[in-house]
Write an enzyme that holds these catalytic residues in place. Structure first.
Site, short mmCIF file in Angstrom:
data_model
loop_
_atom_site.label_atom_id
_atom_site.label_comp_id
_atom_site.label_asym_id
_atom_site.label_seq_id
_atom_site.Cartn_x
_atom_site.Cartn_y
_atom_site.Cartn_z
N HIS A 1 -20.73 45.63 82.88
CA HIS A 1 -20.27 44.37 83.80
C HIS A 1 -19.76 43.46 82.37
O HIS A 1 -18.80 42.85 83.13
CB HIS A 1 -21.37 43.90 84.50
CG HIS A 1 -21.87 44.79 85.55
ND1 HIS A 1 -23.39 45.33 85.72
CD2 HIS A 1 -21.40 45.44 86.62
CE1 HIS A 1 -23.47 45.97 86.61
NE2 HIS A 1 -22.37 46.07 87.36
N SER B 1 -26.49 50.21 87.09
CA SER B 1 -27.73 49.47 87.66
C SER B 1 -28.53 50.19 87.97
O SER B 1 -29.81 49.97 88.06
CB SER B 1 -27.09 48.53 88.58
OG SER B 1 -26.28 47.63 88.11
N ARG B 2 -28.32 51.61 88.41
CA ARG B 2 -29.31 52.44 89.11
C ARG B 2 -30.02 53.29 87.83
O ARG B 2 -30.97 53.86 88.37
CB ARG B 2 -28.52 53.61 89.89
CG ARG B 2 -28.08 52.87 91.26
CD ARG B 2 -27.43 53.93 92.26
NE ARG B 2 -27.39 53.10 93.63
CZ ARG B 2 -26.18 52.85 93.98
NH1 ARG B 2 -25.20 52.70 93.38
NH2 ARG B 2 -26.25 52.27 95.19
P1 AMP Z 1 -21.46 47.41 90.66
O1 AMP Z 1 -22.09 46.02 90.34
O2 AMP Z 1 -22.35 48.45 90.22
O3 AMP Z 1 -21.05 47.73 92.08
O4 AMP Z 1 -20.30 47.32 89.64
C1 AMP Z 1 -19.36 46.41 89.51
C2 AMP Z 1 -18.15 46.61 88.74
O5 AMP Z 1 -18.75 47.15 87.32
C3 AMP Z 1 -17.41 48.08 89.36
O6 AMP Z 1 -16.05 47.61 89.21
C4 AMP Z 1 -18.04 48.90 88.47
O7 AMP Z 1 -17.07 49.94 88.24
C5 AMP Z 1 -18.25 48.37 87.15
N1 AMP Z 1 -19.25 49.05 86.34
C6 AMP Z 1 -20.30 49.49 86.50
N2 AMP Z 1 -20.82 50.32 85.45
C7 AMP Z 1 -19.97 50.52 84.61
C8 AMP Z 1 -19.73 50.97 83.10
N3 AMP Z 1 -20.70 51.54 82.79
N4 AMP Z 1 -18.50 50.53 82.57
C9 AMP Z 1 -17.64 49.90 82.93
N5 AMP Z 1 -17.61 49.53 84.17
C10 AMP Z 1 -18.79 49.63 85.02
#
Ligand code: AMP
Length: 283
Positions: free
Chosen positions: A41, A191-192
């Site tokens: 993130h 996050s998981r």
């Molecule tokens: P989330 O909070 O999981 O919904 O993710 C928020 C944003 O962060 C989304 O655009 C995800 O694709 C991105 N994201 C999550 N994990 C990663 C990662 N390992 N590398 C790059 N972007 C990520």
């Protein structure tokens, strides 16, 4: 200590602050997240910072993209740590709405994405998911009115769905994708990942390794369907329950028969115990 970002918790506060940011810099970039921020993130935020002088990060665990049996209640929430990390990156504004603000009583509208949202990948296993994602992202874009928004390739199908939706609905937002950030052993940050037991964590990097092996075999001329099937079988042997391991066109996400029909994206979703992991790579 770095100055904390402004936190908006109401639409009125959001409107006040985004109006100021727009007046100060002309361009706003938005990074939508569900919080529980990790280094992936934060790289999205760094990319956002390079693209515009004012950066807004939204933190909202969107209930409508979770199915009833999924992990909405247990999804990690680390708001204070998230704020500290965003302060260090000099984020201007954190938009942290409540469920009631996003979905007030009587809410009755849903964006129904098609195209990349209906190709038999995540949509097959999470039928309501992209409707929930498209609806909440359309609302975030309407609320913040950014010029740019940054999404991760980690959620590759989501990136394609959101890019299509922003263009189709003339939302005036350009969506940029950011390569997946990984642990040193190759596991995509998520996050998981905190759900994984030590044994599962030790096995989890196989997801990326198998994707890379499949890509190398396909590049060397091996047949696509058999290579994908072998990759899935290897993951099952390691202890994953595989939802799909698919070789698709990188833009349309439609199945492809040969390398000549590319560019190619390999995408995988598999469960390790209770935790569902996704990953993808290009070739
Ligand atoms: P989330 O909070 O999981 O919904 O993710 C928020 C944003 O962060 C989304 O655009 C995800 O694709 C991105 N994201 C999550 N994990 C990663 C990662 N390992 N590398 C790059 N972007 C990520």
């Amino acid at each position: 200590m770095p100055r904390r970002p402004t936190i908006a918790r109401s639409l009125a506060a959001l409107e006040r602050t985004t109006a100021r940011l727009r007046w100060e810099s002309g361009r706003i970039v938005l990074v939508p997240t569900m919080g529980a921020l990790h280094a992936g993130h934060l790289d999205l935020v760094r990319l956002a910072r390079m693209k515009a002088r004012r950066v807004v990060v939204s933190i909202f665990v969107n209930p409508t993209q979770f199915a009833p049996h999924e992990d909405l209640a247990s999804y990690p929430r680390t708001f204070e740590a998230d704020l500290a990390a965003l302060a260090a990156l000099k984020v201007d504004l954190v938009w942290a709405p409540t469920d009631d603000i996003m979905y007030p009583p009587g809410f009755a509208t849903r964006v129904a994405p098609e195209g990349p949202a209906t190709v038999g990948l995540e949509d097959k296993f999470r039928p309501q998911h992209f409707g929930g994602v498209a609806t909440v992202v359309a609302k975030l874009f309407a609320q913040v009115r950014p010029h740019l928004a940054v999404f991760g390739e980690k959620d590759y199908q989501q990136l394609k769905v959101v890019t299509r939706m922003a263009a189709d609905l003339d939302l005036g937002v350009t969506v940029i994708g950011m390569p997946t950030v990984r642990e040193p052993d190759g596991l995509a940050l998520s996050s998981r990942n905190v759900y994984l037991s030590p044994q599962e964590r030790a096995r989890a990097p196989s997801l990326y390794r198998v994707l890379k092996d499949c890509a190398a075999r396909i590049a060397a001329g091996q047949p696509i369907a058999a290579t994908a099937a072998d990759g899935a079988a290897e993951l099952e042997r390691i202890g994953f329950a595989v939802d799909y391991l698919a070789v698709r066109h990188a833009e349309t996400l439609q199945p492809i028969a040969s390398v000549a029909d590319g560019p190619i994206r390999l995408l995988v979703a598999a469960r390790l115990g209770q935790t569902r992991l996704i990953d993808n790579i290009g070739m």
